[in-house]
Design an enzyme around this catalytic site. Structure first.
Site, PDB file in Angstrom:
ATOM      1  N   ARG A  47      25.638  39.999  38.854  1.00 19.07           N
ATOM      2  CA  ARG A  47      26.949  39.697  38.585  1.00 19.07           C
ATOM      3  C   ARG A  47      27.544  41.067  38.033  1.00 19.07           C
ATOM      4  O   ARG A  47      26.743  42.161  37.771  1.00 19.07           O
ATOM      5  CB  ARG A  47      27.143  38.544  37.350  1.00 19.07           C
ATOM      6  CG  ARG A  47      26.541  39.042  36.229  1.00 19.07           C
ATOM      7  CD  ARG A  47      27.227  38.337  34.966  1.00 19.07           C
ATOM      8  NE  ARG A  47      28.328  39.155  34.741  1.00 19.07           N
ATOM      9  CZ  ARG A  47      28.450  40.465  34.325  1.00 19.07           C
ATOM     10  NH1 ARG A  47      27.487  41.212  34.075  1.00 19.07           N
ATOM     11  NH2 ARG A  47      29.664  40.992  34.229  1.00 19.07           N
ATOM     12  N   GLY A  48      29.114  40.886  38.011  1.00 19.72           N
ATOM     13  CA  GLY A  48      29.786  42.126  37.583  1.00 19.72           C
ATOM     14  C   GLY A  48      30.037  42.895  39.313  1.00 19.72           C
ATOM     15  O   GLY A  48      29.283  42.918  40.013  1.00 19.72           O
ATOM     16  N   ALA A  49      31.452  43.258  39.378  1.00 22.99           N
ATOM     17  CA  ALA A  49      31.821  43.201  40.549  1.00 22.99           C
ATOM     18  C   ALA A  49      31.354  44.422  41.313  1.00 22.99           C
ATOM     19  O   ALA A  49      30.687  43.912  42.595  1.00 22.99           O
ATOM     20  CB  ALA A  49      33.489  43.451  40.555  1.00 22.99           C
ATOM     21  N   ARG A  88      31.614  34.474  46.112  1.00 21.56           N
ATOM     22  CA  ARG A  88      32.577  34.882  44.955  1.00 21.56           C
ATOM     23  C   ARG A  88      33.874  35.258  45.367  1.00 21.56           C
ATOM     24  O   ARG A  88      33.801  36.342  45.707  1.00 21.56           O
ATOM     25  CB  ARG A  88      31.950  35.748  43.951  1.00 21.56           C
ATOM     26  CG  ARG A  88      30.489  34.813  43.296  1.00 21.56           C
ATOM     27  CD  ARG A  88      30.139  35.533  42.061  1.00 21.56           C
ATOM     28  NE  ARG A  88      31.030  35.096  41.110  1.00 21.56           N
ATOM     29  CZ  ARG A  88      30.844  35.648  39.815  1.00 21.56           C
ATOM     30  NH1 ARG A  88      30.063  36.579  39.452  1.00 21.56           N
ATOM     31  NH2 ARG A  88      31.946  35.238  38.763  1.00 21.56           N
ATOM     32  N   GLN A 196      28.735  36.318  28.734  1.00 20.25           N
ATOM     33  CA  GLN A 196      28.266  37.450  29.235  1.00 20.25           C
ATOM     34  C   GLN A 196      28.689  38.641  28.055  1.00 20.25           C
ATOM     35  O   GLN A 196      27.775  39.632  28.117  1.00 20.25           O
ATOM     36  CB  GLN A 196      29.277  38.046  30.591  1.00 20.25           C
ATOM     37  CG  GLN A 196      29.121  37.305  31.675  1.00 20.25           C
ATOM     38  CD  GLN A 196      29.893  36.001  31.814  1.00 20.25           C
ATOM     39  OE1 GLN A 196      30.550  35.543  30.838  1.00 20.25           O
ATOM     40  NE2 GLN A 196      30.449  35.749  33.137  1.00 20.25           N
ATOM     41  N   ASP A 237      37.742  42.487  38.394  1.00 18.51           N
ATOM     42  CA  ASP A 237      37.340  42.148  39.514  1.00 18.51           C
ATOM     43  C   ASP A 237      38.368  42.364  40.730  1.00 18.51           C
ATOM     44  O   ASP A 237      37.827  42.504  41.945  1.00 18.51           O
ATOM     45  CB  ASP A 237      37.094  40.912  39.527  1.00 18.51           C
ATOM     46  CG  ASP A 237      35.795  40.604  38.771  1.00 18.51           C
ATOM     47  OD1 ASP A 237      35.452  40.750  37.568  1.00 18.51           O
ATOM     48  OD2 ASP A 237      34.516  40.312  39.487  1.00 18.51           O
ATOM     49  N   ASN A 247      40.386  39.447  35.750  1.00 16.63           N
ATOM     50  CA  ASN A 247      39.152  39.951  35.109  1.00 16.63           C
ATOM     51  C   ASN A 247      38.861  38.526  34.476  1.00 16.63           C
ATOM     52  O   ASN A 247      39.368  37.376  34.628  1.00 16.63           O
ATOM     53  CB  ASN A 247      39.036  40.788  34.092  1.00 16.63           C
ATOM     54  CG  ASN A 247      37.987  41.207  33.693  1.00 16.63           C
ATOM     55  OD1 ASN A 247      36.957  41.574  34.543  1.00 16.63           O
ATOM     56  ND2 ASN A 247      37.588  41.474  32.048  1.00 16.63           N
ATOM     57  N   LYS A 248      37.487  38.329  33.839  1.00 21.99           N
ATOM     58  CA  LYS A 248      36.948  37.342  33.275  1.00 21.99           C
ATOM     59  C   LYS A 248      37.944  36.394  32.677  1.00 21.99           C
ATOM     60  O   LYS A 248      38.659  36.839  31.765  1.00 21.99           O
ATOM     61  CB  LYS A 248      35.792  37.896  32.587  1.00 21.99           C
ATOM     62  CG  LYS A 248      34.773  36.509  31.826  1.00 21.99           C
ATOM     63  CD  LYS A 248      34.389  35.510  32.513  1.00 21.99           C
ATOM     64  CE  LYS A 248      33.809  36.026  34.186  1.00 21.99           C
ATOM     65  NZ  LYS A 248      33.794  34.880  35.032  1.00 21.99           N
TER      66      LYS A 248
HETATM   67  O1  MRU Z   1      31.624  36.391  36.575  1.00 29.22           O
HETATM   68  P1  MRU Z   1      31.271  37.842  36.048  1.00 29.22           P
HETATM   69  O2  MRU Z   1      30.237  37.877  34.847  1.00 29.22           O
HETATM   70  O3  MRU Z   1      30.825  38.551  37.246  1.00 29.22           O
HETATM   71  O4  MRU Z   1      32.645  38.345  35.723  1.00 29.22           O
HETATM   72  C1  MRU Z   1      32.426  39.728  35.615  1.00 29.22           C
HETATM   73  C2  MRU Z   1      33.743  40.699  35.037  1.00 29.22           C
HETATM   74  O5  MRU Z   1      34.686  39.868  34.750  1.00 29.22           O
HETATM   75  C3  MRU Z   1      33.518  41.852  34.700  1.00 29.22           C
HETATM   76  O6  MRU Z   1      34.503  42.369  33.701  1.00 29.22           O
HETATM   77  C4  MRU Z   1      33.846  42.787  36.145  1.00 29.22           C
HETATM   78  O7  MRU Z   1      33.218  42.053  37.253  1.00 29.22           O
HETATM   79  C5  MRU Z   1      33.808  44.126  35.969  1.00 29.22           C
HETATM   80  S1  MRU Z   1      31.836  44.663  36.061  1.00 29.22           S
HETATM   81  C6  MRU Z   1      32.208  46.274  36.077  1.00 29.22           C
END
Ligand code: MRU
Length: 349
Positions: A47-49, A88, A196, A237, A247-248
């Site tokens: 995970r993480g963009a 996603r 996270q 994201d 973002n999250k």
């Molecule tokens: O659902 P996730 O854990 O993939 O969400 C991730 C985020 O919101 C991060 O802040 C984002 O992807 C940036 S990662 C450099």
């Protein structure tokens, strides 16, 4: 920093650090089939963009190698790309990386030149990861230029090394500063429901040696009111052309609080996360995830009644007017974002 994504030596699998097992276990998975790879993205094992983009690129390469000789190579490749990209919807980097792979296939050889295409795909997925490391390093330098020694920084979710290739985006400046002798006090919000912040950000920062304090999400206002926070640092994201940023879930709540307490709120991302086709946050598709994440998630027992309705949007949009600056590898963008983001995006070509 942990190695998070790599090709197996024989190139028949993508090996990933299973992020769902952290911080308890450092466990690696060897993924060989399309179903395993899709599952890894959907369940946040990776995970993480930027990390899902890098992973998907390697995944497409490994899967392309196993397309039977007598199959329609390009048609099958497209199907596999669609299968991976439909996992996603909010993170723009997933499709960005897969599109780069498809372009590499298109620009290298005609329909029958399978070997040539595979070579191009192998080079492109490695390039995507390699470039991301350089991009994160540059974002980290810009991030550090915004910080002063001794500051308190509030983070949300995880935008660290394991969400990217190295350093991370929002955590990059903090880690780089720490390496250079800065002393920061980082407050990580735990980030319900998938934690996270507590599982990953607190883990990464304490492993690095950064002074880190974990707080529940609903403690952010208190901590800000006590004067402990001088800047908020978050990843993202997808950024729309007007600067609205996804973002999250919960990020916009931090931004509203930051505005109230007059604390700068910074968003960090590679320019590959800019989506100039998206006019505003209203056009950003927000992923909705399972009820189970909210009523059970990381708890041993159910923490909500059986018959209560649950709503679980995985991201929210922070309006551009709450964002002090959007920091990319090519520079720091400020309002009016329509202009600054367009300029920075042009620099890419
Ligand atoms: O659902 P996730 O854990 O993939 O969400 C991730 C985020 O919101 C991060 O802040 C984002 O992807 C940036 S990662 C450099």
């Amino acid at each position: 920093m942990l190695d998070n994504i790599r090709l197996s030596t024989d190139e028949t699998a993508v090996v990933i650090l299973d992020q769902t097992k952290l911080p308890g276990k450092v466990e690696y998975l060897r993924l060989m089939t399309a179903a395993q790879m899709r599952h890894a993205i959907m369940t946040l094992q990776v995970r993480g963009a930027p990390a899902i983009g890098i992973f998907a690129a390697y995944a497409l390469y490994v899967l392309a190698k196993s397309i039977p000789e007598d199959a329609d190579f390009r048609g099958t490749l497209k199907e596999l790309k669609n299968y991976l990209s439909s996992t996603r919807p909010t993170a723009v980097n997933l499709n960005y990386a897969l599109e780069r792979m498809m372009d590499a296939a298109k620009n290298n050889g005609g329909g029958k030149e399978r070997k040539k295409i595979l070579t191009a795909l192998g080079e492109e997925c490695r390039r995507i990861q390699y470039e991301d490391a350089a991009v994160c390093r540059s974002i980290s330098e810009y991030a550090l230029s915004l910080l002063k020694d001794g500051w308190g920084i509030l983070t949300y979710c995880n935008a660290g090394p394991i969400a990217t290739s190295r350093y991370g985006t929002a955590l990059g400046g903090i880690i780089l500063g720490f390496e250079r002798g800065y002393k920061f006090n980082v407050y990580c919000c735990e980030t319900r429901p998938l934690m996270q912040g507590s599982r990953l950000t607190a883990f990464e920062l304490t492993e690095e040696g950064v002074n880190t304090t974990l707080i529940c999400d609903n403690m952010a206002s208190r901590v800000m009111s006590e004067g402990k926070i001088q800047a908020c640092f978050v990843g993202c994201d997808r950024v729309a052309a007007n600067g609205d940023t996804a973002n999250k879930i919960g990020t916009s709540m931090v931004a509203v609080l930051a505005k109230h307490y007059k604390i700068p709120f910074y968003v960090f991302c590679p320019t590959s996360t800019l989506d100039m086709k998206c006019k505003s946050g209203r056009d950003i598709v927000i992923e909705t995830r399972s009820e189970e994440e909210v009523h059970t998630g990381f708890f041993k027992e159910r923490i909500a009644p059986e018959d209560v309705k649950i709503y679980n949007p995985a991201f929210d949009v922070t309006p551009a007017n709450l964002i002090t600056a959007i920091v990319t590898e090519r520079g720091i963008c400020k309002a009016p974002y329509e202009d600054s983001l367009r300029m920075i995006n042009r620099k890419k070509e």
